[in-house]
Each structure stands twice: as structure tokens, then as C-alpha cells.
Design a protein around this motif. Structure first.
Motif, PDB file in Angstrom:
ATOM      1  N   LYS A 166       1.018  -1.343   0.044  1.00 16.27           N
ATOM      2  CA  LYS A 166      -0.085  -0.007  -0.170  1.00 16.27           C
ATOM      3  C   LYS A 166       0.929   1.213   0.083  1.00 16.27           C
ATOM      4  O   LYS A 166       1.831   1.320   0.918  1.00 16.27           O
ATOM      5  CB  LYS A 166      -0.728   0.080   1.202  1.00 16.27           C
ATOM      6  N   ALA A 196      -3.912   4.515  -7.638  1.00 14.48           N
ATOM      7  CA  ALA A 196      -5.313   3.676  -7.495  1.00 14.48           C
ATOM      8  C   ALA A 196      -5.914   3.373  -8.893  1.00 14.48           C
ATOM      9  O   ALA A 196      -6.465   2.513  -8.985  1.00 14.48           O
ATOM     10  CB  ALA A 196      -6.097   4.612  -6.713  1.00 14.48           C
ATOM     11  N   ASN A 197      -5.683   4.366  -9.836  1.00 13.80           N
ATOM     12  CA  ASN A 197      -6.188   4.048 -11.275  1.00 13.80           C
ATOM     13  C   ASN A 197      -5.568   3.040 -11.655  1.00 13.80           C
ATOM     14  O   ASN A 197      -6.265   2.441 -12.702  1.00 13.80           O
ATOM     15  CB  ASN A 197      -5.850   5.291 -12.202  1.00 13.80           C
ATOM     16  N   THR A 211      -3.499  -0.220  -4.028  1.00 15.66           N
ATOM     17  CA  THR A 211      -4.117   0.565  -2.814  1.00 15.66           C
ATOM     18  C   THR A 211      -3.210   1.687  -2.332  1.00 15.66           C
ATOM     19  O   THR A 211      -1.874   1.649  -2.472  1.00 15.66           O
ATOM     20  CB  THR A 211      -4.090  -0.659  -1.608  1.00 15.66           C
ATOM     21  N   GLU A 231      -2.709   5.539  -0.066  1.00 17.84           N
ATOM     22  CA  GLU A 231      -3.402   6.328   0.995  1.00 17.84           C
ATOM     23  C   GLU A 231      -2.562   7.639   1.122  1.00 17.84           C
ATOM     24  O   GLU A 231      -1.435   7.713   0.953  1.00 17.84           O
ATOM     25  CB  GLU A 231      -3.116   5.826   2.661  1.00 17.84           C
ATOM     26  N   HIS A 271     -13.279  14.966  -1.208  1.00 21.71           N
ATOM     27  CA  HIS A 271     -14.032  14.430  -2.137  1.00 21.71           C
ATOM     28  C   HIS A 271     -13.415  14.068  -3.355  1.00 21.71           C
ATOM     29  O   HIS A 271     -13.439  13.115  -3.745  1.00 21.71           O
ATOM     30  CB  HIS A 271     -15.127  15.173  -2.547  1.00 21.71           C
ATOM     31  N   GLN A 294     -11.504  10.961  -2.408  1.00 19.27           N
ATOM     32  CA  GLN A 294     -12.472   9.909  -2.132  1.00 19.27           C
ATOM     33  C   GLN A 294     -13.003   9.190  -3.522  1.00 19.27           C
ATOM     34  O   GLN A 294     -12.997   7.981  -3.589  1.00 19.27           O
ATOM     35  CB  GLN A 294     -13.558  10.314  -1.139  1.00 19.27           C
ATOM     36  N   ASP A 295     -13.389  10.059  -4.212  1.00 16.06           N
ATOM     37  CA  ASP A 295     -13.679   9.752  -5.774  1.00 16.06           C
ATOM     38  C   ASP A 295     -12.958   8.879  -6.563  1.00 16.06           C
ATOM     39  O   ASP A 295     -13.414   8.058  -7.234  1.00 16.06           O
ATOM     40  CB  ASP A 295     -14.322  10.860  -6.569  1.00 16.06           C
ATOM     41  N   ALA A 296     -11.619   9.198  -6.241  1.00 22.53           N
ATOM     42  CA  ALA A 296     -10.514   8.314  -7.093  1.00 22.53           C
ATOM     43  C   ALA A 296     -10.327   6.956  -6.196  1.00 22.53           C
ATOM     44  O   ALA A 296      -9.087   6.465  -6.529  1.00 22.53           O
ATOM     45  CB  ALA A 296      -9.090   9.164  -7.195  1.00 22.53           C
ATOM     46  N   ASN A 297     -10.930   6.880  -5.172  1.00 18.42           N
ATOM     47  CA  ASN A 297     -10.562   5.650  -4.456  1.00 18.42           C
ATOM     48  C   ASN A 297      -9.271   5.433  -3.521  1.00 18.42           C
ATOM     49  O   ASN A 297      -8.398   4.562  -3.305  1.00 18.42           O
ATOM     50  CB  ASN A 297     -10.479   4.187  -5.161  1.00 18.42           C
ATOM     51  N   VAL A 298      -8.826   6.865  -3.505  1.00 17.42           N
ATOM     52  CA  VAL A 298      -7.827   7.101  -2.266  1.00 17.42           C
ATOM     53  C   VAL A 298      -8.153   6.849  -0.965  1.00 17.42           C
ATOM     54  O   VAL A 298      -9.052   7.901  -0.629  1.00 17.42           O
ATOM     55  CB  VAL A 298      -6.827   8.234  -2.872  1.00 17.42           C
ATOM     56  N   ASP A 299      -7.425   6.313  -0.007  1.00 10.26           N
ATOM     57  CA  ASP A 299      -7.922   6.128   1.340  1.00 10.26           C
ATOM     58  C   ASP A 299      -7.247   7.849   2.106  1.00 10.26           C
ATOM     59  O   ASP A 299      -6.218   8.051   1.898  1.00 10.26           O
ATOM     60  CB  ASP A 299      -6.911   5.217   2.028  1.00 10.26           C
TER      61      ASP A 299
END
Length: 317
Positions: A5, A49-50, A54, A56, A72, A75-80
Motif C-alpha cells: 500500500k 489507485a487508477n 491501494t 493512502e 471528495h 475519495q472519488d478516486a478511491n484513495v484512502d
């Protein structure tokens, strides 16, 4: 190497890009602007993430709607973002492109990130699971403010103490401080890095700092073509890498991107990495030709792809 990660720490800002002007490259007071989110560390986290990794992103944002915009986006990009800290009575950093001056104007002195409090993050706990983590940092953060420098330093100390692999983009921003100030902060950690990424200008600054003979200075009077300059700088990349190993120890590899444009505006770019064993890996035989609409963030994309490859290959270039 098992799946790792990414942990990265840095400031994200709101970016304003003018969409029109007066026809002479000047932005009028009534011009339309595009607002987007930018920040090297967050860019890398989103890109990874793309790529299915994983990641953060750790940072400090102000309370309120503008801080929400950045949060946001991540978060929208699936980042912790569960460790992002919010503080009151602070601003979001902003930067505006000024095409008429071919420059970028920053406003970040009173940003939440610059004003962060000491001990906002428990870095030893964050890097406790070292076997499943990868750390990526940049040279932007230590020059943002003294508070940011202390947090950045604590993060790197915790990562190195636990043997977490580290990639580092030097990314010197002259508007934040001198190269000497930056290298003074970075050099204690360079022996623990896997990969150090430098821009071409910073390669020459680093050579000067390390007192490595620079062909560009020695051949200043000659009319060298672009290929000669590339060859000189590639040799400099190798020599600087060897000097870093001698002075600071470790086995860091040094990476640099080489770019040029033809009369039509087509950019040719390739990268080279000087490895710890003295060899060189280069994509010069297979360069990329393109016409980028916006070059901002290109270094972040390269760093993300490099980290993705390093993790896949077991951590070594």
C-alpha cells in the motif's frame, strides 16, 4: 514482493486555469476559469489507485466547503483519506496559471497544511506494518513551512526506521526555497531511498552541490546539439549517482526525464535511470512523441508508473 500500500504525505491545492483571454495571451477580469485539484503527492496516489494499487494520502485540510472539494476528489478516486486532518480558521492553498507571464502564482502561506500542528500524525504507528507498505515523498513539502518540514521529517524517520521502501521526487520549487535548503533537508534520508527522481535542472543543481564536474559547464562555449547535451547529462546522471553512494551510502537509483520540442511543438520525451551498480536503463530508443495540452502533473504520472513497476518487480529498479 507482496502487494504494498502506498503511503504519501503532502499538500493538495485548488488550481485555477484561465479558459480564455483577450487574444493576446492576457486574462481579463471577466475570464472563465477551470477549477481543479492538484498536488504532486495526491496526484501519485490517484494515479496508482487508477492502476489498481491501494494508496493512502495523508494531509491537512481546512474545515469547510473548499477543503471538502479536495477531500471528495481523493475519495472519488478511491484513495484512502481516513487520516487526513481538518483544522478550523485556515485556508486551502491555491495556484493560478498566468499565461501572459508564462508563470504560476501560488497562495499557500496560510494554508491548513502550512499551519499544521506538531504531532498531528503518529508516524511510527502509520508505518508499523512495514512489509505491506511503500512510502513516496517529494521535496515540495519540507519547504512549505517549518511545521510541514517537521512532520515530513518525522514521517521519513519512521519509514526508514522500519525499512519501508521509499521513492522520492526532489521536485525543487524555487519559489519555496533554495536548492541548498532543499538538499540539506533531503540528504540525511537519501541513503535509505530506492529511487530519487530529479528534473533536468535539478540534476545540474545537485551536481554543483555534490561538486561533481558538470559537462554542461565545461562545454558552455561549444555549440552542442540536443543529442550531445542529452549524452552529457546522462553521463552526469551516472556520475552524480556514484557520488551519492560514496557520500551518503545506500543503493539509491537516480531517474531523470529528457524532453525536447520540434518546430511544430511536438514533444519528444524519454527517461533514464542510473542504477546502483553503475549501469543505465533508458527508453531513449523508444521515446514518446506527443503534444501535451497540459504538462502539469506529468512528473506525478511518471512517478506513479515507476512505483507500480517497482512493486511488481520486487522493489528494485
Amino acid at each position: 514482493m507482496a502487494e504494498r500500500k502506498l503511503i504519501t504525505f503532502g499538500e493538495a491545492m485548488l488550481r485555477y486555469t484561465p479558459l480564455d483571454g483577450d487574444g493576446r495571451g492576457r486574462t481579463s477580469a471577466a475570464a472563465s476559469f477551470m477549477r481543479s485539484v492538484g498536488g504532486d503527492e495526491l496526484n501519485v496516489a490517484i494515479a496508482l489507485a487508477n492502476l489498481g494499487r491501494t494508496s493512502e494520502w495523508i494531509s491537512v485540510l481546512p474545515e469547510g466547503p473548499l477543503g471538502d472539494v479536495i477531500l471528495h476528489c481523493a475519495q472519488d478516486a478511491n484513495v484512502d483519506v481516513h487520516r487526513v486532518t481538518r483544522i478550523p480558521d485556515a485556508d486551502v492553498g491555491e495556484y493560478t496559471l498566468l499565461p501572459e507571464k508564462r508563470a504560476v502564482f501560488y497562495q499557500r502561506r496560510h494554508s491548513a497544511f502550512a499551519l499544521q500542528q506538531d504531532n498531528s500524525f503518529n508516524w511510527p504507528a502509520i508505518f508499523e506494518s512495514a512489509a505491506s507498505l511503500w512510502c513516496h515523498m517529494t521535496g515540495i513539502t519540507p519547504l512549505v513551512s517549518s511545521n510541514a518540514l517537521r512532520a515530513w521529517r518525522d514521517a521519513l524517520r519512521a519509514a526508514t526506521a522500519r525499512g519501508v521502501p521509499i521513492t522520492f521526487d526532489l521536485n525543487h520549487r524555487p519559489s519555496l526555497g533554495t536548492f541548498q535548503e532543499l538538499w540539506s533537508a533531503v540528504s540525511p534520508f537519501v541513503g535509505d531511498m530506492r529511487l530519487l527522481i530529479v528534473a533536468r535542472a535539478s540534476l545540474h543543481d545537485l551536481a554543483k552541490e555534490l561538486r561533481v564536474p558538470d559537462p554542461a559547464l565545461q562545454n558552455a562555449a561549444c555549440q552542442c546539439d540536443s543529442s550531445d547535451k542529452d549524452n552529457n547529462d546522462i553521463q552526469l546522471l551516472i556520475n552524480v549517482t556514484k557520488t551519492i553512494h560514496r557520500v551518503h551510502g545506500g543503493s539509491v537509483s537516480l531517474a531523470c526525464c529528457f524532453k525536447s520540442r520540434d518546430d511544430r511543438g511536438v514533444q519528444r520525451r524519454y527517461s533514464a535511470i542510473a542504477l546502483a551498480d553503475g549501469s543505465l536503463v533508458s527508453t531513449a530508443a523508444n521515446p514518446v512523441y506527443h503534444c501535451p495540452k497540459d504538462e502539469c502533473g506529468g512528473g506525478s504520472a511518471w512517478a506513479a508508473a515507476a512505483i507500480d513497476g517497482l512493486i511488481a518487480l520486487g522493489g528494485e529498479p
